[in-house]
Design a protein around this motif. Structure first.
Motif, PDB file in Angstrom:
ATOM      1  N   VAL A  48       0.833  -1.206   0.000  1.00  0.00           N
ATOM      2  CA  VAL A  48       0.000   0.000   0.000  1.00  0.00           C
ATOM      3  C   VAL A  48       0.866   1.254   0.000  1.00  0.00           C
ATOM      4  O   VAL A  48       0.611   2.189  -0.770  1.00  0.00           O
ATOM      5  CB  VAL A  48      -0.966  -0.009   1.210  1.00  0.00           C
ATOM      6  CG1 VAL A  48      -1.625   1.343   1.404  1.00  0.00           C
ATOM      7  CG2 VAL A  48      -2.016  -1.089   1.022  1.00  0.00           C
ATOM      8  N   ILE A  49       1.886   1.299   0.824  1.00  0.00           N
ATOM      9  CA  ILE A  49       2.782   2.459   0.845  1.00  0.00           C
ATOM     10  C   ILE A  49       3.452   2.633  -0.512  1.00  0.00           C
ATOM     11  O   ILE A  49       3.558   3.753  -1.025  1.00  0.00           O
ATOM     12  CB  ILE A  49       3.832   2.314   1.966  1.00  0.00           C
ATOM     13  CG1 ILE A  49       3.173   2.471   3.320  1.00  0.00           C
ATOM     14  CG2 ILE A  49       4.951   3.346   1.802  1.00  0.00           C
ATOM     15  CD1 ILE A  49       4.071   2.102   4.487  1.00  0.00           C
ATOM     16  N   PHE A  50       3.899   1.553  -1.100  1.00  0.00           N
ATOM     17  CA  PHE A  50       4.567   1.608  -2.404  1.00  0.00           C
ATOM     18  C   PHE A  50       3.634   2.189  -3.470  1.00  0.00           C
ATOM     19  O   PHE A  50       4.003   3.095  -4.220  1.00  0.00           O
ATOM     20  CB  PHE A  50       5.031   0.201  -2.789  1.00  0.00           C
ATOM     21  CG  PHE A  50       5.830   0.143  -4.045  1.00  0.00           C
ATOM     22  CD1 PHE A  50       7.172   0.471  -4.041  1.00  0.00           C
ATOM     23  CD2 PHE A  50       5.236  -0.236  -5.233  1.00  0.00           C
ATOM     24  CE1 PHE A  50       7.926   0.424  -5.203  1.00  0.00           C
ATOM     25  CE2 PHE A  50       5.975  -0.287  -6.402  1.00  0.00           C
ATOM     26  CZ  PHE A  50       7.319   0.042  -6.393  1.00  0.00           C
ATOM     27  N   VAL A  51       2.405   1.687  -3.538  1.00  0.00           N
ATOM     28  CA  VAL A  51       1.454   2.135  -4.563  1.00  0.00           C
ATOM     29  C   VAL A  51       1.009   3.571  -4.317  1.00  0.00           C
ATOM     30  O   VAL A  51       1.044   4.417  -5.223  1.00  0.00           O
ATOM     31  CB  VAL A  51       0.235   1.177  -4.611  1.00  0.00           C
ATOM     32  CG1 VAL A  51      -0.876   1.745  -5.465  1.00  0.00           C
ATOM     33  CG2 VAL A  51       0.652  -0.187  -5.110  1.00  0.00           C
ATOM     34  N   HIS A  54       3.742   6.252  -4.931  1.00  0.00           N
ATOM     35  CA  HIS A  54       4.006   6.506  -6.346  1.00  0.00           C
ATOM     36  C   HIS A  54       2.897   7.336  -6.994  1.00  0.00           C
ATOM     37  O   HIS A  54       3.167   8.233  -7.787  1.00  0.00           O
ATOM     38  CB  HIS A  54       4.213   5.188  -7.099  1.00  0.00           C
ATOM     39  CG  HIS A  54       5.592   4.657  -6.961  1.00  0.00           C
ATOM     40  ND1 HIS A  54       6.006   3.957  -5.858  1.00  0.00           N
ATOM     41  CD2 HIS A  54       6.665   4.762  -7.775  1.00  0.00           C
ATOM     42  CE1 HIS A  54       7.277   3.630  -6.016  1.00  0.00           C
ATOM     43  NE2 HIS A  54       7.702   4.109  -7.173  1.00  0.00           N
ATOM     44  N   ILE A  55       1.661   7.038  -6.669  1.00  0.00           N
ATOM     45  CA  ILE A  55       0.543   7.795  -7.245  1.00  0.00           C
ATOM     46  C   ILE A  55       0.545   9.232  -6.740  1.00  0.00           C
ATOM     47  O   ILE A  55       0.469  10.182  -7.528  1.00  0.00           O
ATOM     48  CB  ILE A  55      -0.795   7.099  -6.933  1.00  0.00           C
ATOM     49  CG1 ILE A  55      -0.883   5.770  -7.677  1.00  0.00           C
ATOM     50  CG2 ILE A  55      -1.971   8.000  -7.284  1.00  0.00           C
ATOM     51  CD1 ILE A  55      -2.063   4.914  -7.270  1.00  0.00           C
ATOM     52  N   VAL A  56       0.629   9.395  -5.427  1.00  0.00           N
ATOM     53  CA  VAL A  56       0.591  10.742  -4.853  1.00  0.00           C
ATOM     54  C   VAL A  56       1.833  11.537  -5.259  1.00  0.00           C
ATOM     55  O   VAL A  56       1.730  12.723  -5.606  1.00  0.00           O
ATOM     56  CB  VAL A  56       0.432  10.681  -3.315  1.00  0.00           C
ATOM     57  CG1 VAL A  56       0.623  12.047  -2.677  1.00  0.00           C
ATOM     58  CG2 VAL A  56      -0.938  10.129  -2.961  1.00  0.00           C
ATOM     59  N   GLY A  57       2.981  10.912  -5.246  1.00  0.00           N
ATOM     60  CA  GLY A  57       4.205  11.605  -5.664  1.00  0.00           C
ATOM     61  C   GLY A  57       4.126  12.087  -7.101  1.00  0.00           C
ATOM     62  O   GLY A  57       4.516  13.229  -7.411  1.00  0.00           O
ATOM     63  N   MET A  85      -6.406   7.233   0.554  1.00  0.00           N
ATOM     64  CA  MET A  85      -6.032   6.147  -0.361  1.00  0.00           C
ATOM     65  C   MET A  85      -5.438   4.962   0.390  1.00  0.00           C
ATOM     66  O   MET A  85      -5.722   3.802   0.066  1.00  0.00           O
ATOM     67  CB  MET A  85      -5.037   6.659  -1.394  1.00  0.00           C
ATOM     68  CG  MET A  85      -5.640   7.580  -2.423  1.00  0.00           C
ATOM     69  SD  MET A  85      -4.426   8.321  -3.509  1.00  0.00           S
ATOM     70  CE  MET A  85      -3.804   6.897  -4.361  1.00  0.00           C
ATOM     71  N   ALA A  86      -4.612   5.241   1.386  1.00  0.00           N
ATOM     72  CA  ALA A  86      -3.985   4.156   2.150  1.00  0.00           C
ATOM     73  C   ALA A  86      -5.032   3.349   2.910  1.00  0.00           C
ATOM     74  O   ALA A  86      -4.998   2.110   2.911  1.00  0.00           O
ATOM     75  CB  ALA A  86      -2.939   4.718   3.105  1.00  0.00           C
ATOM     76  N   PRO A  92      -8.329  -4.388   1.104  1.00  0.00           N
ATOM     77  CA  PRO A  92      -8.292  -5.231  -0.098  1.00  0.00           C
ATOM     78  C   PRO A  92      -6.925  -5.863  -0.361  1.00  0.00           C
ATOM     79  O   PRO A  92      -6.849  -7.021  -0.783  1.00  0.00           O
ATOM     80  CB  PRO A  92      -8.667  -4.267  -1.229  1.00  0.00           C
ATOM     81  CG  PRO A  92      -9.412  -3.176  -0.571  1.00  0.00           C
ATOM     82  CD  PRO A  92      -8.837  -3.053   0.800  1.00  0.00           C
ATOM     83  N   VAL A  93      -5.856  -5.138  -0.087  1.00  0.00           N
ATOM     84  CA  VAL A  93      -4.521  -5.697  -0.323  1.00  0.00           C
ATOM     85  C   VAL A  93      -4.242  -6.831   0.669  1.00  0.00           C
ATOM     86  O   VAL A  93      -3.684  -7.864   0.293  1.00  0.00           O
ATOM     87  CB  VAL A  93      -3.444  -4.601  -0.265  1.00  0.00           C
ATOM     88  CG1 VAL A  93      -2.054  -5.195  -0.252  1.00  0.00           C
ATOM     89  CG2 VAL A  93      -3.601  -3.650  -1.441  1.00  0.00           C
ATOM     90  N   LYS A  94      -4.661  -6.681   1.912  1.00  0.00           N
ATOM     91  CA  LYS A  94      -4.462  -7.763   2.876  1.00  0.00           C
ATOM     92  C   LYS A  94      -5.278  -8.997   2.469  1.00  0.00           C
ATOM     93  O   LYS A  94      -4.801 -10.126   2.560  1.00  0.00           O
ATOM     94  CB  LYS A  94      -4.847  -7.330   4.282  1.00  0.00           C
ATOM     95  CG  LYS A  94      -4.563  -8.403   5.317  1.00  0.00           C
ATOM     96  CD  LYS A  94      -4.726  -7.924   6.726  1.00  0.00           C
ATOM     97  CE  LYS A  94      -4.379  -9.033   7.695  1.00  0.00           C
ATOM     98  NZ  LYS A  94      -4.429  -8.582   9.085  1.00  0.00           N
ATOM     99  N   GLY A  95      -6.501  -8.788   1.992  1.00  0.00           N
ATOM    100  CA  GLY A  95      -7.302  -9.906   1.502  1.00  0.00           C
ATOM    101  C   GLY A  95      -6.644 -10.595   0.320  1.00  0.00           C
ATOM    102  O   GLY A  95      -6.669 -11.819   0.209  1.00  0.00           O
TER     103      GLY A  95
END
Length: 142
Positions: A48-51, A54-57, A85-86, A92-95
């Motif tokens: 989640v941090i990675f995605v 990158h989007i926000v940056g 966003m986080a 969903p990412v944990k699922g």
């Protein structure tokens, strides 16, 4: 992984994975799949941090390069957007990670729930006759 991303049981697709926001249920209420042994650990927050970063940056960079935006807007909008966003992606990412572990047979997901309420669980890799080449050829060890 798609079933897990949607918050559904990776085995049957009917039951829910989560009892609370990030708390995985011990077992599926619909099919009985044991999920208490999953080990998602730090992978979901890392992804989640990675995605999100990158989007926000990228959006911050584009906004700064193309427009003259006041500082007060930057300091209020981007932290709120990042947090939103986080929080939206974490469950969903944990699922999906739990679904990935199920798909790969990791951490106790190598056995499926039995069809009835009684009897042993079956292996998700097929009956013993299909796994043992000697048994398929009709050669039984005595």
């Amino acid at each position: 992984m798609a079933r897990g991303f949607l918050g559904r049981c990776p085995h049957c697709g009917e039951g829910r994975i989560f009892g609370r926001y990030l708390k995985v249920r011990p077992e599926c209420a619909h099919c009985g799949l044991q999920m208490h042994h999953h080990r998602a650990d730090d992978l979901p927050p890392y992804v989640v941090i990675f995605v999100v970063a990158h989007i926000v940056g990228y959006l911050i960079l584009e906004l700064e390069m193309g427009y003259d935006v006041p500082l007060w807007f930057q300091l209020t909008f981007w932290p709120l957007a990042t947090l939103g966003m986080a929080l939206a992606l974490l469950q969903p990412v944990k699922g999906a990670v739990v679904g990935l572990q199920y798909a790969l047979g990791m951490h106790g997901f190598a056995t499926l729930p039995s069809a009835g309420s009684e009897g042993p669980e079956e292996s998700r890799f097929g009956p013993a006759d299909e796994r043992d080449p000697d048994a398929r050829a009709g050669l039984r060890r005595a």
